[in-house]
Every structure is written in C-alpha cells, then in structure tokens.
Scaffold this motif. Structure first.
Motif, PDB file in Angstrom:
ATOM      1  N   GLU A  23      49.109  -9.693  22.175  1.00 55.61           N
ATOM      2  CA  GLU A  23      49.439  -8.220  22.037  1.00 55.61           C
ATOM      3  C   GLU A  23      49.630  -7.406  23.450  1.00 55.61           C
ATOM      4  N   GLU A  24      49.931  -6.414  23.597  1.00 53.18           N
ATOM      5  CA  GLU A  24      50.016  -5.594  24.842  1.00 53.18           C
ATOM      6  C   GLU A  24      49.332  -4.284  24.533  1.00 53.18           C
ATOM      7  N   VAL A  25      48.902  -3.865  25.706  1.00 52.50           N
ATOM      8  CA  VAL A  25      48.185  -2.459  25.857  1.00 52.50           C
ATOM      9  C   VAL A  25      48.838  -1.463  26.698  1.00 52.50           C
ATOM     10  N   ASN A  26      48.901  -0.268  26.325  1.00 55.70           N
ATOM     11  CA  ASN A  26      49.691   0.792  27.191  1.00 55.70           C
ATOM     12  C   ASN A  26      48.653   1.744  27.955  1.00 55.70           C
ATOM     13  N   LEU A  27      48.748   1.735  29.164  1.00 62.86           N
ATOM     14  CA  LEU A  27      47.847   2.641  29.926  1.00 62.86           C
ATOM     15  C   LEU A  27      48.875   3.823  30.539  1.00 62.86           C
ATOM     16  N   ARG A  28      48.392   4.955  30.047  1.00 62.00           N
ATOM     17  CA  ARG A  28      48.924   6.233  30.373  1.00 62.00           C
ATOM     18  C   ARG A  28      48.249   7.234  31.403  1.00 62.00           C
ATOM     19  N   ILE A  29      48.793   7.559  32.614  1.00 59.23           N
ATOM     20  CA  ILE A  29      48.241   8.362  33.550  1.00 59.23           C
ATOM     21  C   ILE A  29      48.848   9.598  33.598  1.00 59.23           C
ATOM     22  N   ALA A  30      48.530  10.889  33.422  1.00 60.33           N
ATOM     23  CA  ALA A  30      49.114  12.002  33.470  1.00 60.33           C
ATOM     24  C   ALA A  30      48.358  12.910  34.354  1.00 60.33           C
ATOM     25  N   VAL A  31      49.509  13.608  35.267  1.00 61.36           N
ATOM     26  CA  VAL A  31      49.037  14.642  36.397  1.00 61.36           C
ATOM     27  C   VAL A  31      49.693  15.947  35.979  1.00 61.36           C
ATOM     28  N   SER A  32      48.980  17.120  35.688  1.00 59.58           N
ATOM     29  CA  SER A  32      49.620  18.271  35.648  1.00 59.58           C
ATOM     30  C   SER A  32      49.157  19.401  36.376  1.00 59.58           C
ATOM     31  N   TRP A  33      50.232  20.100  37.010  1.00 62.54           N
ATOM     32  CA  TRP A  33      49.799  21.410  37.600  1.00 62.54           C
ATOM     33  C   TRP A  33      50.434  22.634  37.028  1.00 62.54           C
ATOM     34  N   ASP A  34      50.044  23.508  37.618  1.00 55.89           N
ATOM     35  CA  ASP A  34      50.793  25.112  37.345  1.00 55.89           C
ATOM     36  C   ASP A  34      51.835  25.170  38.393  1.00 55.89           C
ATOM     37  N   GLY A  35      52.999  25.321  38.068  1.00 53.02           N
ATOM     38  CA  GLY A  35      53.977  25.462  38.934  1.00 53.02           C
ATOM     39  C   GLY A  35      55.183  24.756  38.687  1.00 53.02           C
ATOM     40  N   PRO A  36      56.499  24.613  39.476  1.00 51.27           N
ATOM     41  CA  PRO A  36      57.525  23.765  39.443  1.00 51.27           C
ATOM     42  C   PRO A  36      57.435  22.342  39.786  1.00 51.27           C
ATOM     43  N   ALA A  56      53.202  -5.734  32.748  1.00 51.02           N
ATOM     44  CA  ALA A  56      54.683  -6.268  32.204  1.00 51.02           C
ATOM     45  C   ALA A  56      55.761  -5.146  32.183  1.00 51.02           C
ATOM     46  N   ARG A  57      55.427  -4.023  32.176  1.00 50.17           N
ATOM     47  CA  ARG A  57      56.640  -3.122  32.206  1.00 50.17           C
ATOM     48  C   ARG A  57      55.688  -1.787  32.919  1.00 50.17           C
ATOM     49  N   TYR A  58      56.870  -0.962  33.346  1.00 49.24           N
ATOM     50  CA  TYR A  58      56.398   0.485  34.062  1.00 49.24           C
ATOM     51  C   TYR A  58      57.343   1.507  34.056  1.00 49.24           C
ATOM     52  N   SER A  59      57.100   2.778  33.663  1.00 47.58           N
ATOM     53  CA  SER A  59      58.184   3.859  33.517  1.00 47.58           C
ATOM     54  C   SER A  59      57.123   5.156  34.071  1.00 47.58           C
ATOM     55  N   SER A  60      58.096   6.020  34.431  1.00 46.53           N
ATOM     56  CA  SER A  60      57.505   7.334  34.755  1.00 46.53           C
ATOM     57  C   SER A  60      58.333   8.522  34.518  1.00 46.53           C
ATOM     58  N   LYS A  61      58.015   9.495  34.302  1.00 47.33           N
ATOM     59  CA  LYS A  61      58.851  10.914  34.054  1.00 47.33           C
ATOM     60  C   LYS A  61      58.110  12.070  34.380  1.00 47.33           C
ATOM     61  N   THR A  74      54.260  18.415  34.153  1.00 44.67           N
ATOM     62  CA  THR A  74      53.534  17.110  33.922  1.00 44.67           C
ATOM     63  C   THR A  74      54.220  15.901  34.364  1.00 44.67           C
ATOM     64  N   LYS A  75      53.507  15.187  35.003  1.00 41.50           N
ATOM     65  CA  LYS A  75      53.927  13.957  35.741  1.00 41.50           C
ATOM     66  C   LYS A  75      53.282  12.763  35.026  1.00 41.50           C
ATOM     67  N   LEU A  76      54.182  11.782  34.108  1.00 31.90           N
ATOM     68  CA  LEU A  76      53.585  10.557  33.215  1.00 31.90           C
ATOM     69  C   LEU A  76      53.768   9.260  33.796  1.00 31.90           C
ATOM     70  N   PHE A  77      52.742   8.446  34.088  1.00 36.30           N
ATOM     71  CA  PHE A  77      52.913   7.259  34.659  1.00 36.30           C
ATOM     72  C   PHE A  77      52.509   6.199  33.242  1.00 36.30           C
ATOM     73  N   THR A  78      53.348   5.392  32.951  1.00 38.79           N
ATOM     74  CA  THR A  78      52.976   4.657  31.731  1.00 38.79           C
ATOM     75  C   THR A  78      53.395   3.183  32.181  1.00 38.79           C
ATOM     76  N   TYR A  79      52.052   2.302  32.069  1.00 37.33           N
ATOM     77  CA  TYR A  79      52.101   0.845  32.275  1.00 37.33           C
ATOM     78  C   TYR A  79      51.823  -0.170  31.204  1.00 37.33           C
ATOM     79  N   THR A  80      52.698  -1.009  30.938  1.00 41.15           N
ATOM     80  CA  THR A  80      52.572  -1.800  29.564  1.00 41.15           C
ATOM     81  C   THR A  80      51.857  -3.110  30.364  1.00 41.15           C
ATOM     82  N   LEU A  81      50.531  -3.421  29.741  1.00 37.39           N
ATOM     83  CA  LEU A  81      49.750  -4.712  30.557  1.00 37.39           C
ATOM     84  C   LEU A  81      49.721  -5.649  29.327  1.00 37.39           C
ATOM     85  N   THR A  82      49.748  -6.865  29.763  1.00 35.89           N
ATOM     86  CA  THR A  82      49.702  -8.063  28.777  1.00 35.89           C
ATOM     87  C   THR A  82      48.331  -9.066  29.257  1.00 35.89           C
TER      88      THR A  82
END
Length: 271
Positions: A23-36, A56-61, A74-82
């Motif tokens: 299987e795989e596991v998803n690691l999510r790291i989120a950074v939030s701040w007040d402002g643009p 295995a895979r990576y995405s950010s938004k 909010t800046k979100l980093f998502t890593y799929t690990l195997t």
C-alpha cells in the motif's frame, strides 16, 4: 521563530499510520497565514528522509479564503510514499524555508518526526509436485504478456511524446527563466515579462501578436478565455512593463521579487 513567521501556522498529517507492504501512505504538510498568496514564498523543495519509505508522487497547491483584511491563505504539500522494507518507518523532521514579502526576509519552519508501521510483504504461494498442463499454459501466457510489455516499453522509449503544455503552464515556466536571468534588475525583468506575456496571449488566442503595438495586443485579449478582472490585471502588467523596459530603473531591489511573486500567484490560480 522569526518575527516574519508569527502569522504562519504549520500542520502535518498522515492518512494512515499502519499500512500493508503493497500500500501507500499520504503525507500532507499545510502552511497557513493571514494575508494574500504573495505574502510568503516557498521556493526550495522539501527533503523527505525516511529509512523505510520513498517518495512516489508529489503535488502542491495554494488556496485562499476571504478578501482584504479577512483573507487567509493555505499552501498544501502532498507526498505519496511507498515502502522499501517492512517494519517501523521513521519520517525525519522536514525543514520548510520561506521568503517573506515585500521585505524579502527569510526563515524556516520544521515539522515533527512521524512513524508508520509497515507490514511484511504478502508471501507468494508455491505448489509442490508435478506441474499440470493448465499451469504450463498460464506460465506461457504470462511470459507472452511480459514479452509484449517489454516490446511496448522499448517502442515507447524510441518515440517519446511530450505532454502538451497549457498556455498558463508555458507562461509560468518562462517566468522562472526570466526571473533567473534578470535577478534583481527590474528593467531587465520587465523587458522579459513583456515578451513572455505577449507569447502567452498568442497561445491563448491563436493570433500572431509579436511586433504589434501595445494597443493591438490589449485588444486581442478579448479572444482569450479570460474574465474581465483577469484581462484588466494582465493589461496593467503589460502596460507597466512597456513603460519600464524603456525607462531608467529607480525601483528598490525587493520590487523585482515582489512583482514576480505577485504575477506567479495570479497565474497559478488560473490553472
């Protein structure tokens, strides 16, 4: 934590802490701040270090809610690990380096260490005794399938096909290049910005715009898939770039960084 990071909030999560070896596991790291969205930049890639897991895979938004003084980003980093081996996997603390704008102050955030329990691989069942005709047929079919797959991969490598880029993707890639070339030189940056923005509009409208007047370029935006606010903002940047690329630069060193960050955040929202 530095003064620039007081409004930053860091969170992390795993979608599971016990997984099968397959299987795989998803690691999510989120950074939030007040402002643009352009208030902070995270340019350096994150280093994921683990003794039993690999990326295995990576995405950010980037996303935001509210407007003006109520805007939260909010800046979100998502890593799929195997898994690479069974047992208790340790994910070491991850350092996030950021730039705070418009003062270009830098700083770091650090996540906590995490663990994931990985089960042993499922054993492959084997049979003893004589091999039946049906078993031989299954083996032959499997070998034929493998051979076909190998031939397919060889032919695919010989004729690689590049995935088509959208006009926005091409613009963001061009923006990275001109920012690297210009450094902190605002006049040089504006010269490159005007050129790649015209190229973006050519891709978006299917029209030949290079070499035409600024008024003709602005008028062509009606043929692009842009709303009124997007046309107005892009038009403002084009008009400013047209003026500043021929004028002596009197801007502060941080102005180039701030402008590039503002434009990048705007186009990333258009994806």
């Amino acid at each position: 934590m530095t003064p620039a990071a007081r409004s930053l909030e860091l969170s992390q999560s795993l979608d599971r802490t016990d997984i099968a070896y397959e299987e795989e596991v998803n690691l999510r790291i989120a950074v939030s701040w007040d402002g643009p969205t352009l208030a902070y930049r995270f340019d350096k890639p994150l280093r994921i270090e683990s003794d039993r897991l690999k990326v295995a895979r990576y995405s950010s938004k980037v996303s935001s809610t509210g407007t003006g003084a109520e805007e939260v980003t909010t800046k979100l980093f998502t890593y799929t690990l195997t898994p690479t081996s069974a047992g208790l996997a340790h994910i070491e603390p991850i350092v996030l380096e950021y730039i705070h704008l418009p003062d270009s102050a830098t700083g770091q955030l650090t996540t906590d260490a995490l663990t994931v329990e990985i089960a042993d691989p499922v054993p492959v069942e084997t049979t003893s005794g004589d091999t039946s005709v049906a078993t031989w047929l299954v083996l032959l079919v499997s070998l034929a399938g493998i051979a076909g797959f190998v031939v397919f991969m060889i032919l695919r490598k010989k004729t690689p096909k590049e995935a088509p880029r959208t006009p926005v993707d091409a613009f963001l890639e061009d923006l990275t290049v001109i920012k690297s070339d210009a450094g902190l030189d605002l006049k040089r940056f504006q010269t490159g910005l005007y050129r790649i923005t015209v190229a973006y509009l050519e891709r978006a409208t299917g029209r030949q715009l290079a070499g035409q007047s600024i008024s003709a370029v602005l008028a062509a935006m009606d043929a692009a898939d842009l709303n009124t606010a997007q046309q107005e903002q892009i038009g403002n940047w084009l008009t400013r770039a047209e003026k500043e690329k021929f004028s002596p630069s009197t801007a502060t060193p941080g102005e180039t960084i701030r402008l590039e960050s503002e434009i990048r955040a705007f186009f990333e929202k258009m994806r």
